[in-house]
Design a protein around this motif. Structure first.
Motif, short mmCIF file in Angstrom:
data_model
loop_
_atom_site.label_atom_id
_atom_site.label_comp_id
_atom_site.label_asym_id
_atom_site.label_seq_id
_atom_site.Cartn_x
_atom_site.Cartn_y
_atom_site.Cartn_z
N GLU A 195 0.86 -1.18 0.00
CA GLU A 195 0.00 0.00 0.00
C GLU A 195 0.89 1.24 0.00
N LEU A 196 0.65 2.14 -0.93
CA LEU A 196 1.37 3.41 -0.99
C LEU A 196 0.40 4.50 -0.57
N ALA A 207 2.78 -3.57 -9.44
CA ALA A 207 1.45 -3.39 -10.04
C ALA A 207 0.34 -3.73 -9.06
N ALA A 208 0.63 -4.57 -8.07
CA ALA A 208 -0.39 -4.99 -7.11
C ALA A 208 -0.55 -4.00 -5.95
N ASN A 261 6.54 8.13 -6.81
CA ASN A 261 6.62 6.91 -6.01
C ASN A 261 5.75 5.81 -6.60
N ALA A 262 4.59 6.16 -7.11
CA ALA A 262 3.70 5.16 -7.70
C ALA A 262 4.35 4.46 -8.89
N ALA A 263 5.24 5.16 -9.58
CA ALA A 263 5.92 4.58 -10.73
C ALA A 263 6.93 3.51 -10.33
N GLN A 264 7.23 3.42 -9.02
CA GLN A 264 8.28 2.49 -8.56
C GLN A 264 7.75 1.32 -7.73
N VAL A 265 6.46 1.31 -7.43
CA VAL A 265 5.90 0.20 -6.66
C VAL A 265 5.41 -0.89 -7.61
N GLN A 294 -6.71 4.95 -10.75
CA GLN A 294 -5.81 4.02 -10.06
C GLN A 294 -5.56 4.47 -8.62
N TRP A 295 -5.84 5.74 -8.35
CA TRP A 295 -5.69 6.30 -7.01
C TRP A 295 -6.99 6.23 -6.23
#
Length: 211
Positions: A145-146, A168-169, A162-166, A197-198
């Protein structure tokens, strides 16, 4: 007192600087509404100006507590979920604490800014990265979870970085900073509608007036 002195006092994680531990309802993010036992540790290496737990920053204020005491209290409650938070809990070796909690059959969540490597047995990682001290790549990859705190519109770009680095799940959350809740929430609602997606996370425990 040096870092080595502190680690000796903590006996390699068999004692921890406990600020408080309590049974409540998770107020934020993916598990909002879930009964959980919180273990809050002292010490922080980030220091956000808007932090609502600044009293936790200085670990020296909190005497090293044997983990056996913490685990006994945690296991005495009906909930099977444990949230390890802070401060910044990854400052300490968590293997002894989490192994003891696992022996009791408990599920372990951690809330972290990702500034240090994870340790121990953790079922769910809630990563809340801070711009002044970015998270480690290994924690970004491990995040379930981000949850990014948004104070101004400029923070949304940081959230996307940051979302670009977590993985896909990983679940993605934008959370309005509490003192800016009324001002920034409409912006976040519109952003989430345009970028589904957010999700939006709010600090529901503050509305419920619970810890």
């Amino acid at each position: 007192m040096t870092a080595n002195d502190i680690q000796k006092l903590l006996e390699d994680g068999r004692r921890l600087p406990l600020v408080e531990d309590f049974y409540t309802i998770q107020g934020e993010g993916y598990h909002a509404g879930k009964p959980a036992y919180f273990i809050r540790l002292g010490g922080c290496d980030v220091g956000c100006r808007w932090c609502d737990a600044k009293a936790t920053w200085n670990a020296r204020l909190y005497p090293p507590t044997p983990i056996a005491e913490i685990v006994e209290r945690a296991a005495s409650h009906p909930a099977q979920a444990i949230v390890i938070t802070g401060g910044e809990p990854t400052l300490y070796p968590l293997e002894p604490l989490t192994a003891s909690l696992k022996e009791k059959g408990l599920e372990i969540f951690i809330e972290t800014s990702g500034t240090n490597p994870l340790s121990g047995y953790i079922d769910w990682v809630c990563l809340s990265p801070k711009r002044q001290q970015p998270p480690l790549a290994e924690v970004l990859r491990r995040a379930d979870e981000l949850k990014v705190i948004i104070e101004t519109e400029e923070d949304i770009a940081w959230a996307e970085e940051n979302a670009a680095q977590v993985s896909a799940a990983c679940r993605l959350y934008l959370q309005p900073e509490w003192s800016r809740y009324e001002a920034i929430t409409p912006t976040l609602v519109e952003y989430a509608k345009a970028h589904p997606q957010w999700n939006i996370s709010i600090q529901s425990h503050k509305f419920m007036h619970i810890p």
